[in-house]
Design an enzyme around this catalytic site. Structure first.
Site, PDB file in Angstrom:
ATOM      1  N   GLY A  18      40.595  34.001  43.084  1.00 20.98           N
ATOM      2  CA  GLY A  18      39.420  34.123  42.104  1.00 20.98           C
ATOM      3  C   GLY A  18      39.557  32.949  41.419  1.00 20.98           C
ATOM      4  O   GLY A  18      40.445  31.932  41.429  1.00 20.98           O
ATOM      5  N   GLU A  20      40.261  32.799  37.841  1.00 18.63           N
ATOM      6  CA  GLU A  20      41.347  32.824  37.011  1.00 18.63           C
ATOM      7  C   GLU A  20      42.365  33.167  37.741  1.00 18.63           C
ATOM      8  O   GLU A  20      43.599  33.059  37.271  1.00 18.63           O
ATOM      9  CB  GLU A  20      40.773  33.792  35.923  1.00 18.63           C
ATOM     10  CG  GLU A  20      39.576  33.424  35.075  1.00 18.63           C
ATOM     11  CD  GLU A  20      40.066  32.247  34.265  1.00 18.63           C
ATOM     12  OE1 GLU A  20      41.258  32.254  33.707  1.00 18.63           O
ATOM     13  OE2 GLU A  20      39.224  31.436  34.043  1.00 18.63           O
ATOM     14  N   ASP A 132      33.400  43.947  34.197  1.00 15.27           N
ATOM     15  CA  ASP A 132      32.866  43.391  35.252  1.00 15.27           C
ATOM     16  C   ASP A 132      32.493  44.890  36.206  1.00 15.27           C
ATOM     17  O   ASP A 132      33.041  44.808  37.414  1.00 15.27           O
ATOM     18  CB  ASP A 132      33.948  42.470  35.999  1.00 15.27           C
ATOM     19  CG  ASP A 132      33.444  41.633  37.326  1.00 15.27           C
ATOM     20  OD1 ASP A 132      32.143  41.789  37.376  1.00 15.27           O
ATOM     21  OD2 ASP A 132      34.179  41.124  38.008  1.00 15.27           O
TER      22      ASP A 132
END
Length: 224
Positions: A18, A20, A132
């Protein structure tokens, strides 16, 4: 498709990469586990980069621990390594809700979104914002649905933050699962109401307000 990976001394099966973090499936003292590695960003100043990665690692660990404490189905946290900015947690063997919601029968859809709404209500009641809330971050397992990835989460009791949290889910339903969006969201609200009844009407009003703001911005963009 997953691949083998070795990074910062960690060997395992690459699950995802991803913006991060990297997720790697590992063996943790005989148990299948996920190691979440917050990667360093070359474009950030090293001191700032280190500060952000440590801060976000600590925050996610606290969010997971508190969610688990109040009875929300989340991966059990096994280990926190602030030196390497990693979290080691329970591996949840399941299917992303995103991949099966559209083919669910009405009963399964109701069970899933009632439970999801209940879990989110519990989180909001103790001041946890998931950050999220999408069907990609819900895993369907034999033990029921699990909420995963609190990497963008935060602690907040502001109605605005709660509204934004749920509004994101509504947007995902309307775009990705539009055929069942209305029913699914109604089931979600039922579950949320069970967990956090005192705030439901204010929450729905806030979501309507957020939607109106979004439409206003879109109209302004079209005009200019």
């Amino acid at each position: 498709m997953s691949h083998g990976i070795t990074t910062t001394g960690i060997s395992g099966e690459l699950i995802s990469i991803g913006a991060e973090a990297i997720l790697v499936k590992i063996n943790w003292y005989g148990l299948p586990a996920i190691k979440k590695i917050r990667v360093s960003k070359a474009y950030r100043h090293p001191v700032l980069d280190r500060h952000l990665r440590v801060k976000r690692t600590i925050s996610e660990a606290k969010l997971l621990t508190e969610a688990h404490r109040i009875g929300v189905a989340v991966p059990t946290l096994y280990d926190v390594d602030l030196k390497e900015c990693t979290l080691t947690m329970e591996y949840i063997d399941g299917i992303k809700a995103r991949d099966i919601v559209n083919s669910m029968d009405r009963r399964d859809l109701k069970d899933l979104f009632n439970k999801l709404g209940y879990y989110v209500g519990l989180l909001h009641k103790v001041g946890i914002i998931h950050g999220d809330l999408t069907t990609s971050n819900v895993l369907i397992t034999e033990r029921g649905p699990f909420l995963i990835d609190f990497g963008l989460g935060a602690f907040s009791n502001y109605l605005e933050d709660r509204g934004v949290d749920v509004h994101l889910l509504l947007r995902v339903l309307e775009s990705t699962h539009y055929k069942v969006a209305k029913e699914a969201f109604e089931y979600f609200v039922e579950g949320y109401r069970e967990a956090f009844p005192s705030i439901v009407e204010d929450l729905l009003s806030k979501i309507r307000d957020i939607r109106m703001r979004g439409r206003y911005i879109i109209r302004k963009r079209v005009q200019y």
